[in-house]
Design a protein around this motif. Structure first.
Motif, PDB file in Angstrom:
ATOM      1  N   ASN A  74     -24.291  -1.151   8.743  1.00 21.10           N
ATOM      2  CA  ASN A  74     -25.640  -0.777   8.308  1.00 21.10           C
ATOM      3  C   ASN A  74     -26.701  -1.391   9.213  1.00 21.10           C
ATOM      4  OD1 ASN A  74     -24.606   0.687   6.169  1.00 21.10           O
ATOM      5  ND2 ASN A  74     -24.818  -0.992   4.707  1.00 21.10           N
ATOM      6  N   ARG A  75     -26.527  -2.650   9.568  1.00 22.08           N
ATOM      7  CA  ARG A  75     -27.494  -3.322  10.444  1.00 22.08           C
ATOM      8  C   ARG A  75     -27.529  -2.657  11.811  1.00 22.08           C
ATOM      9  NH1 ARG A  75     -27.516  -6.445  14.382  1.00 22.08           N
ATOM     10  NH2 ARG A  75     -25.294  -6.900  14.420  1.00 22.08           N
ATOM     11  N   GLN A  76     -26.348  -2.374  12.396  1.00 26.31           N
ATOM     12  CA  GLN A  76     -26.281  -1.706  13.700  1.00 26.31           C
ATOM     13  C   GLN A  76     -26.909  -0.309  13.649  1.00 26.31           C
ATOM     14  OE1 GLN A  76     -22.224  -1.602  15.080  1.00 26.31           O
ATOM     15  NE2 GLN A  76     -21.959  -3.801  14.810  1.00 26.31           N
ATOM     16  N   PHE A  77     -26.655   0.405  12.548  1.00 29.08           N
ATOM     17  CA  PHE A  77     -27.150   1.770  12.420  1.00 29.08           C
ATOM     18  C   PHE A  77     -28.675   1.828  12.452  1.00 29.08           C
ATOM     19  CE2 PHE A  77     -28.405   5.351   9.606  1.00 29.08           C
ATOM     20  CZ  PHE A  77     -28.013   6.383  10.443  1.00 29.08           C
ATOM     21  N   LEU A  78     -29.339   0.836  11.893  1.00 29.26           N
ATOM     22  CA  LEU A  78     -30.797   0.841  11.850  1.00 29.26           C
ATOM     23  C   LEU A  78     -31.428   0.797  13.249  1.00 29.26           C
ATOM     24  CD1 LEU A  78     -31.409  -1.416   8.745  1.00 29.26           C
ATOM     25  CD2 LEU A  78     -31.900   1.029   8.966  1.00 29.26           C
ATOM     26  N   TYR A  79     -30.661   0.430  14.288  1.00 31.38           N
ATOM     27  CA  TYR A  79     -31.170   0.397  15.665  1.00 31.38           C
ATOM     28  C   TYR A  79     -30.875   1.682  16.438  1.00 31.38           C
ATOM     29  CZ  TYR A  79     -32.016  -4.531  14.864  1.00 31.38           C
ATOM     30  OH  TYR A  79     -32.476  -5.712  14.358  1.00 31.38           O
ATOM     31  N   SER A  80     -30.180   2.621  15.822  1.00 35.22           N
ATOM     32  CA  SER A  80     -29.782   3.844  16.509  1.00 35.22           C
ATOM     33  C   SER A  80     -30.904   4.887  16.489  1.00 35.22           C
ATOM     34  CB  SER A  80     -28.529   4.434  15.847  1.00 35.22           C
ATOM     35  OG  SER A  80     -28.189   5.651  16.460  1.00 35.22           O
ATOM     36  N   ASP A  81     -31.196   5.440  17.658  1.00 38.27           N
ATOM     37  CA  ASP A  81     -32.230   6.480  17.771  1.00 38.27           C
ATOM     38  C   ASP A  81     -31.665   7.896  17.709  1.00 38.27           C
ATOM     39  OD1 ASP A  81     -34.435   4.780  18.037  1.00 38.27           O
ATOM     40  OD2 ASP A  81     -34.013   4.484  20.167  1.00 38.27           O
ATOM     41  N   HIS A  82     -30.348   8.036  17.829  1.00 39.52           N
ATOM     42  CA  HIS A  82     -29.715   9.363  17.849  1.00 39.52           C
ATOM     43  C   HIS A  82     -28.478   9.322  16.950  1.00 39.52           C
ATOM     44  CE1 HIS A  82     -28.672  13.283  19.541  1.00 39.52           C
ATOM     45  NE2 HIS A  82     -27.422  12.860  19.538  1.00 39.52           N
ATOM     46  N   ASN A  83     -28.546  10.071  15.845  1.00 35.21           N
ATOM     47  CA  ASN A  83     -27.474  10.050  14.848  1.00 35.21           C
ATOM     48  C   ASN A  83     -26.978  11.471  14.604  1.00 35.21           C
ATOM     49  OD1 ASN A  83     -28.070   7.204  14.331  1.00 35.21           O
ATOM     50  ND2 ASN A  83     -29.940   8.020  13.435  1.00 35.21           N
ATOM     51  N   VAL A  84     -25.669  11.639  14.573  1.00 39.73           N
ATOM     52  CA  VAL A  84     -25.066  12.957  14.393  1.00 39.73           C
ATOM     53  C   VAL A  84     -24.321  12.968  13.056  1.00 39.73           C
ATOM     54  CG1 VAL A  84     -23.467  14.651  15.337  1.00 39.73           C
ATOM     55  CG2 VAL A  84     -24.805  13.217  16.889  1.00 39.73           C
ATOM     56  N   PHE A  85     -24.648  13.934  12.225  1.00 46.70           N
ATOM     57  CA  PHE A  85     -24.006  14.123  10.923  1.00 46.70           C
ATOM     58  C   PHE A  85     -23.050  15.305  11.027  1.00 46.70           C
ATOM     59  CE2 PHE A  85     -27.682  11.720  10.013  1.00 46.70           C
ATOM     60  CZ  PHE A  85     -27.567  11.151   8.755  1.00 46.70           C
ATOM     61  N   ILE A  86     -21.813  15.114  10.604  1.00 45.52           N
ATOM     62  CA  ILE A  86     -20.825  16.185  10.638  1.00 45.52           C
ATOM     63  C   ILE A  86     -20.123  16.231   9.282  1.00 45.52           C
ATOM     64  CG2 ILE A  86     -18.724  17.074  11.724  1.00 45.52           C
ATOM     65  CD1 ILE A  86     -19.538  15.526  14.255  1.00 45.52           C
ATOM     66  N   GLY A  87     -20.094  17.408   8.692  1.00 42.69           N
ATOM     67  CA  GLY A  87     -19.422  17.602   7.411  1.00 42.69           C
ATOM     68  C   GLY A  87     -18.739  18.962   7.374  1.00 42.69           C
ATOM     69  N   PRO A  89     -18.556  21.094   4.194  1.00 39.06           N
ATOM     70  CA  PRO A  89     -18.676  21.570   2.819  1.00 39.06           C
ATOM     71  C   PRO A  89     -18.102  22.983   2.688  1.00 39.06           C
ATOM     72  CG  PRO A  89     -20.825  21.517   3.885  1.00 39.06           C
ATOM     73  CD  PRO A  89     -19.852  20.875   4.823  1.00 39.06           C
ATOM     74  N   GLY A  90     -17.214  23.160   1.727  1.00 36.78           N
ATOM     75  CA  GLY A  90     -16.598  24.465   1.523  1.00 36.78           C
ATOM     76  C   GLY A  90     -15.767  24.937   2.698  1.00 36.78           C
ATOM     77  N   GLY A  91     -15.353  24.013   3.576  1.00 32.35           N
ATOM     78  CA  GLY A  91     -14.552  24.388   4.732  1.00 32.35           C
ATOM     79  C   GLY A  91     -15.364  24.900   5.909  1.00 32.35           C
ATOM     80  N   VAL A  92     -16.690  24.895   5.792  1.00 27.85           N
ATOM     81  CA  VAL A  92     -17.570  25.370   6.858  1.00 27.85           C
ATOM     82  C   VAL A  92     -18.182  24.161   7.563  1.00 27.85           C
ATOM     83  CG1 VAL A  92     -19.653  26.705   7.377  1.00 27.85           C
ATOM     84  CG2 VAL A  92     -18.090  27.484   5.597  1.00 27.85           C
ATOM     85  N   GLN A  93     -18.023  24.080   8.885  1.00 28.36           N
ATOM     86  CA  GLN A  93     -18.570  22.931   9.607  1.00 28.36           C
ATOM     87  C   GLN A  93     -20.090  22.979   9.614  1.00 28.36           C
ATOM     88  OE1 GLN A  93     -17.202  22.248  13.626  1.00 28.36           O
ATOM     89  NE2 GLN A  93     -18.622  20.590  13.924  1.00 28.36           N
ATOM     90  N   VAL A  94     -20.697  21.847   9.243  1.00 33.09           N
ATOM     91  CA  VAL A  94     -22.147  21.677   9.260  1.00 33.09           C
ATOM     92  C   VAL A  94     -22.435  20.445  10.105  1.00 33.09           C
ATOM     93  CG1 VAL A  94     -24.187  21.149   7.863  1.00 33.09           C
ATOM     94  CG2 VAL A  94     -22.453  22.742   7.002  1.00 33.09           C
ATOM     95  N   LYS A  95     -23.370  20.598  11.050  1.00 35.12           N
ATOM     96  CA  LYS A  95     -23.676  19.504  11.973  1.00 35.12           C
ATOM     97  C   LYS A  95     -25.175  19.493  12.242  1.00 35.12           C
ATOM     98  CE  LYS A  95     -22.435  18.035  16.667  1.00 35.12           C
ATOM     99  NZ  LYS A  95     -21.603  18.354  17.839  1.00 35.12           N
ATOM    100  N   PHE A  96     -25.746  18.279  12.277  1.00 38.23           N
ATOM    101  CA  PHE A  96     -27.151  18.135  12.643  1.00 38.23           C
ATOM    102  C   PHE A  96     -27.390  16.739  13.189  1.00 38.23           C
ATOM    103  CE2 PHE A  96     -26.765  17.250   8.111  1.00 38.23           C
ATOM    104  CZ  PHE A  96     -27.464  16.076   7.933  1.00 38.23           C
ATOM    105  N   THR A  97     -28.484  16.587  13.915  1.00 40.56           N
ATOM    106  CA  THR A  97     -28.834  15.284  14.494  1.00 40.56           C
ATOM    107  C   THR A  97     -30.181  14.833  13.942  1.00 40.56           C
ATOM    108  OG1 THR A  97     -29.899  16.283  16.422  1.00 40.56           O
ATOM    109  CG2 THR A  97     -27.568  15.750  16.623  1.00 40.56           C
ATOM    110  N   THR A  98     -30.319  13.515  13.882  1.00 41.20           N
ATOM    111  CA  THR A  98     -31.570  12.932  13.399  1.00 41.20           C
ATOM    112  C   THR A  98     -31.958  11.771  14.310  1.00 41.20           C
ATOM    113  OG1 THR A  98     -30.553  11.259  11.974  1.00 41.20           O
ATOM    114  CG2 THR A  98     -30.913  13.455  11.011  1.00 41.20           C
ATOM    115  N   GLY A  99     -33.162  11.290  14.070  1.00 39.97           N
ATOM    116  CA  GLY A  99     -33.633  10.107  14.775  1.00 39.97           C
ATOM    117  C   GLY A  99     -33.339   8.849  13.980  1.00 39.97           C
ATOM    118  N   ARG A 100     -34.107   7.819  14.252  1.00 42.90           N
ATOM    119  CA  ARG A 100     -33.904   6.505  13.649  1.00 42.90           C
ATOM    120  C   ARG A 100     -34.060   6.539  12.126  1.00 42.90           C
ATOM    121  NH1 ARG A 100     -35.024   0.771  15.990  1.00 42.90           N
ATOM    122  NH2 ARG A 100     -34.490   1.930  17.856  1.00 42.90           N
TER     123      ARG A 100
END
Length: 191
Positions: A74-87, A89-100
């Motif tokens: 959690n501490r390391q994550f708070l310093y990240s400027d580029h985060n990728v979410f991959i899931g 749901p329902g067998g369909v790939q969902v991906k998006f990126t966020t900032g800090r």
């Protein structure tokens, strides 16, 4: 080679990107309501943790999600400027990126908050966009099989090219995937 690898960036964007503040917020709010699990990658993919979407807040343009179980991650994550979410749901790939991210309190517990992404990549399994139907009070599909038997099943999802039906028992032998069923209808929960 996958079908996606054969497409240009423009074709991928046209077919699979969900963009615009409202559509992105609507999609992510639905995934948060279903408590969908995502893997969050950060530090150029070297670090990751499992998380769950908790809320998408349109008024502040924020996405709220679970912290990791590790205080160090959690501490390391708070310093990240580029985060990728991959899931998936329902067998369909969902991906998006966020900032800090910032740490927030959500429902009395620690969580993370990021700005809603500009777009979400949602890789459909089929060419037609599919919409999941309510699970608590599903639409009922009623139709006749070729052998004349009545078919009455709850609907899982709908698209302009077909429907997904749910059954807890093996489907009848006369039901073949992709088979047209004439004279079919849906009953709404209020009917």
């Amino acid at each position: 080679m996958s079908q996606l690898a054969q497409l240009s960036e423009t074709e991928i964007e046209e077919r699979f990107h969900i963009s615009g503040r409202r559509p992105v917020q609507f999609l992510l709010a639905g995934l948060a309501e279903q408590r969908e699990a995502f893997t969050v990658l950060f530090d150029h993919g070297k670090e990751h943790f499992a998380s769950m979407l908790l809320a998408a807040q349109p008024e502040g343009g924020k996405l709220i999600f679970d912290c990791s179980g590790s205080p160090e991650i959690n501490r390391q994550f708070l310093y990240s400027d580029h985060n990728v979410f991959i899931g998936r749901p329902g067998g369909v790939q969902v991906k998006f990126t966020t900032g800090r991210a910032v740490e927030v309190l959500h429902a009395g517990a620690k969580a993370f908050s990021v700005a809603l992404p500009e777009f979400v990549l949602r890789l459909q399994r089929r060419e037609s966009f599919r919409i999941e139907t309510p699970r608590a009070r599903p639409l009922q599909f009623i139709g006749r099989l070729p052998d004349g038997k009545l078919l009455n099943l709850p609907t899982h999802d709908i698209s302009c090219a077909g429907i997904g039906l749910t059954t807890t028992t093996p489907p009848p032998d006369s039901l073949i995937p992709g088979q047209p069923l004439t004279g079919s209808r849906f009953t709404l929960p209020e009917e």
